[in-house]
Every structure is written in structure tokens, then in C-alpha cells.
Design a protein around this motif. Structure first.
Motif, PDB file in Angstrom:
ATOM      1  N   TYR B  92       0.829  -1.210   0.000  1.00  0.00           N
ATOM      2  CA  TYR B  92       0.000   0.000   0.000  1.00  0.00           C
ATOM      3  C   TYR B  92       0.866   1.265   0.000  1.00  0.00           C
ATOM      4  O   TYR B  92       0.499   2.273  -0.587  1.00  0.00           O
ATOM      5  CB  TYR B  92      -0.950  -0.004   1.200  1.00  0.00           C
ATOM      6  CG  TYR B  92      -2.079  -1.013   1.088  1.00  0.00           C
ATOM      7  CD1 TYR B  92      -2.786  -1.175  -0.104  1.00  0.00           C
ATOM      8  CD2 TYR B  92      -2.446  -1.807   2.169  1.00  0.00           C
ATOM      9  CE1 TYR B  92      -3.815  -2.097  -0.210  1.00  0.00           C
ATOM     10  CE2 TYR B  92      -3.485  -2.736   2.071  1.00  0.00           C
ATOM     11  CZ  TYR B  92      -4.168  -2.870   0.876  1.00  0.00           C
ATOM     12  OH  TYR B  92      -5.199  -3.776   0.777  1.00  0.00           O
ATOM     13  N   GLN B  96       0.087   3.764  -3.188  1.00  0.00           N
ATOM     14  CA  GLN B  96      -0.913   4.770  -2.845  1.00  0.00           C
ATOM     15  C   GLN B  96      -0.793   6.083  -3.624  1.00  0.00           C
ATOM     16  O   GLN B  96      -1.815   6.749  -3.848  1.00  0.00           O
ATOM     17  CB  GLN B  96      -0.884   5.051  -1.355  1.00  0.00           C
ATOM     18  CG  GLN B  96       0.385   5.709  -0.918  1.00  0.00           C
ATOM     19  CD  GLN B  96       0.386   5.935   0.571  1.00  0.00           C
ATOM     20  OE1 GLN B  96      -0.635   6.256   1.143  1.00  0.00           O
ATOM     21  NE2 GLN B  96       1.530   5.763   1.176  1.00  0.00           N
ATOM     22  N   ALA B  97       0.408   6.422  -4.078  1.00  0.00           N
ATOM     23  CA  ALA B  97       0.511   7.671  -4.842  1.00  0.00           C
ATOM     24  C   ALA B  97      -0.231   7.524  -6.173  1.00  0.00           C
ATOM     25  O   ALA B  97      -0.902   8.459  -6.628  1.00  0.00           O
ATOM     26  CB  ALA B  97       1.974   8.044  -5.068  1.00  0.00           C
ATOM     27  N   PHE B 161      -3.717  -0.300   5.209  1.00  0.00           N
ATOM     28  CA  PHE B 161      -3.917   0.709   4.166  1.00  0.00           C
ATOM     29  C   PHE B 161      -3.882   2.118   4.770  1.00  0.00           C
ATOM     30  O   PHE B 161      -3.239   3.030   4.244  1.00  0.00           O
ATOM     31  CB  PHE B 161      -5.272   0.442   3.489  1.00  0.00           C
ATOM     32  CG  PHE B 161      -5.592   1.378   2.367  1.00  0.00           C
ATOM     33  CD1 PHE B 161      -5.023   1.196   1.117  1.00  0.00           C
ATOM     34  CD2 PHE B 161      -6.455   2.438   2.554  1.00  0.00           C
ATOM     35  CE1 PHE B 161      -5.317   2.059   0.076  1.00  0.00           C
ATOM     36  CE2 PHE B 161      -6.753   3.312   1.518  1.00  0.00           C
ATOM     37  CZ  PHE B 161      -6.179   3.121   0.273  1.00  0.00           C
ATOM     38  N   HIS B 162      -4.574   2.287   5.901  1.00  0.00           N
ATOM     39  CA  HIS B 162      -4.621   3.592   6.549  1.00  0.00           C
ATOM     40  C   HIS B 162      -3.240   4.012   7.050  1.00  0.00           C
ATOM     41  O   HIS B 162      -2.819   5.160   6.874  1.00  0.00           O
ATOM     42  CB  HIS B 162      -5.619   3.535   7.712  1.00  0.00           C
ATOM     43  CG  HIS B 162      -6.082   4.873   8.193  1.00  0.00           C
ATOM     44  ND1 HIS B 162      -6.684   5.052   9.411  1.00  0.00           N
ATOM     45  CD2 HIS B 162      -6.035   6.101   7.635  1.00  0.00           C
ATOM     46  CE1 HIS B 162      -6.993   6.330   9.565  1.00  0.00           C
ATOM     47  NE2 HIS B 162      -6.608   6.987   8.510  1.00  0.00           N
ATOM     48  N   ASN B 165      -1.009   5.236   4.398  1.00  0.00           N
ATOM     49  CA  ASN B 165      -1.411   6.586   4.014  1.00  0.00           C
ATOM     50  C   ASN B 165      -0.957   7.614   5.044  1.00  0.00           C
ATOM     51  O   ASN B 165      -0.350   8.639   4.700  1.00  0.00           O
ATOM     52  CB  ASN B 165      -2.939   6.593   3.861  1.00  0.00           C
ATOM     53  CG  ASN B 165      -3.466   7.913   3.361  1.00  0.00           C
ATOM     54  OD1 ASN B 165      -3.669   8.835   4.155  1.00  0.00           O
ATOM     55  ND2 ASN B 165      -3.665   8.048   2.064  1.00  0.00           N
TER      56      ASN B 165
END
Lengths: 190, 190
Positions: B92, B96-97, B161-162, B165
């Protein structure tokens, strides 16, 4: 409505139409009916303007956390946490395009990261706040003290953040948001 | 190296330098030493090229899921799930970008969403796969059958995932990734 508010409104509008990258300060200024120079009198950078859009125009997590805090030790804890999860889902759904646009722009994320560090804040703060509330519920005897409050807060907000993201990419199969949130909360509190 | 691979490499490079929005097909073609027309012979759209970058150049979750599957019913389940969580964090963090850049561009996300629907796939598939593995471990008697496997899978991958980020926005306080993942897994398996 003052110039500052007009600029924030124009920024929100431009972001939803053109995305973060396409929402240039030039376009936002024109839409707000002011010069780019005046825009930069109100906001030192595009990062600062984006932060104002998130903080001042989007349903924040603050009120949802306040409500949880007000109910510590009384009322229906499961229902309160489900309502909180649904508020978090709404908040993340609304803010993710802006957050994504920042992440996708190397210069923007660097500037934003520096700004958050300077202000000692960031998107991790609600996770810490939720963990504090779960600990207070443990002291009030409503959550098993064996539960790791930090891990539980990471998982509850993480699941909401991920679901908000996934639902932009696909029509999620399975239960609707409310039933889904109920299963998440029941699993944490079991 | 064939043209297709050169284009994918150039796209990955351009995204990391200029972000998704700045990584235009014109720029990517120039970097790959080919014409834009030739780029479009290999990839029908920018969405398709971005998907190829994610699927062919980034460490996928597939091998990490395969490893979990291979260990069903034997070995150290806690350690296996911690290793899986760390693999998910890395995946992730790396993707994520690109995902953010898609979300931030209304036209790009619409095209990407249609493409995923047509191929009946999407970023929710690993959550379903993890839930299936947790159910198999329940049948093998290693996880309490009272655990809601779907909710647990949502929370484990959602938390990863969080965190991936959040760590782009701030230096996360608290434990490092490995200790954090250990607490998440222990909380789910308790």
C-alpha cells in the motif's frame, strides 16, 4: 460572503470538477472573482488553501468524536460506535479525493507534510483520540480491559478509511454500510 | 527490453518524479524513446498504462496471500499474519501515490472504475481472499469460529492501508511497523 470564503468555495468547486492537480490557483482565483495575488494574500500556498477546504468545508471527525466522548459510560455503546463509524466513512469519502491529489503530487505532499509537522497535527490525531475514548470506556467497565485500545482504534478507523477508498474504485459486494459497520464494531467489542 | 516494458518503466519513473497528473503520456513516450502513437498502440488509455505499472512493477499482495494459504492449519499463525500485514503495508505504501492520483482526477477514476468492473476485479479482492483464508483457519481449529472473518479481514487490511497513508502525511508516533502489526494481529486473534 467575504473574499476568503469565496476563495474556499471556488477551490472546493474546482477540485470536484478538475481534481486537485487541475484546480490551479489561477482557475480558483478567476472562479472566486479575484486576482491570484489576492488569493495569495489569504493563503500562503495551495497546500494552505487545500487544508482550509478540508477543515472548513468538510464534515469533520471532531463532532463525531465529541459525541462519543459525551456518551462515555452510558447509553448504547455498540450503537454509538456504529454511528461513529458511519460518520468516519462519510468524512473519508468526502476528503479522499483531496488527500489523494496531495499524495500524488510530490511537491504538494512535501509542503503539506512540513505544514502539518509545524502545527503538530495530522490525520493520525483522530486515531489517538478514539483510542483515548476506548480506554475511558474500559475504565467505565464497558469494554474488556484486555482489548488493545490503540490497535482497536487503528482497525476501526482504518477499516472505514479503506472502505471509503474501495467504494470509489468498485461497487462493493456484500452488506451495506450500516450492516458492515455493525459487524466491525461487534467484532471489536466481542 | 521490449517497447512495452520501456514504456512501463518510463511511466513508473515519471509518476515518482511528477506525480500521476504530471506523468503525461507525452512525457512518458519521450522518456521511453518512442512516439505517443506507439505508446497508444501498447496501451489503449492512460488508465490501462497505470494499471500495468501497478500490476507488473509493484510488489503485489498475491504472493503474500499465497504464502498464508500454504500455511493453513500449520506453523505459527500469529507470525504468518504479522508477516502478511507487513507485506500489505509495503504494497500500500508503494501503490498509494498512483491510487491517490486516480482518485484525484475525476476522468481518470471514472475510466479506471469502468475498466475494473469490466474485468470483474478491484482492490477489494484481497480483502475477500484474506477472509477466505481466515475461514479456512477457523475450520482448521486455529481461530475462534465466533470471529467474523469478513470484518476481521476488513480491519486487518484497512488498518494497513490507513497506516501506509498516514505515514506519508506525518512521522507516526508510537511503535514501529512490526510491533504495531503484532498488536493488530493479537487483537484480532484474541
Amino acid at each position: 460572503m467575504g473574499t476568503r470564503d469565496r476563495i474556499i468555495d471556488a477551490a472546493e468547486q474546482a477540485i470536484s470538477e478538475y481534481g486537485v492537480a487541475g484546480a490551479t490557483t489561477k482557475r480558483i482565483a478567476r472562479q472566486a472573482g479575484c486576482s491570484e495575488a489576492l488569493l495569495y494574500k489569504h493563503f500562503a500556498s495551495k497546500e494552505e488553501l487545500l487544508l482550509a477546504v478540508v477543515l472548513e468545508r468538510m464534515p469533520a471527525l471532531g463532532p463525531a468524536l465529541d459525541e462519543l466522548r459525551a456518551g462515555i459510560g452510558r447509553g448504547d455503546l455498540h450503537a454509538a460506535l456504529v454511528a461513529f463509524a458511519l460518520a468516519a466513512l462519510r468524512f473519508y469519502t468526502r476528503t479522499q479525493a483531496i488527500a489523494g491529489g496531495m499524495l500524488a503530487d510530490p511537491a504538494l505532499i512535501a509542503g503539506f507534510r512540513a505544514m502539518l509537522a509545524e502545527n503538530r497535527t495530522g490525520p493520525h490525531v483522530p486515531v489517538q483520540a478514539l483510542a483515548g475514548i476506548l480506554r475511558a470506556e474500559q475504565r467505565a467497565g464497558r469494554i474488556d480491559v484486555a482489548l488493545d485500545a490503540d490497535a482497536a482504534a487503528s482497525m476501526l478507523l482504518g477499516a472505514c478509511f479503506h472502505r471509503a477508498n474501495l467504494s470509489r474504485f468498485v461497487d462493493l459486494p456484500g452488506p451495506g454500510d450500516k450492516e458492515w459497520a455493525g459487524a466491525i464494531v461487534a467484532t471489536l467489542l466481542r
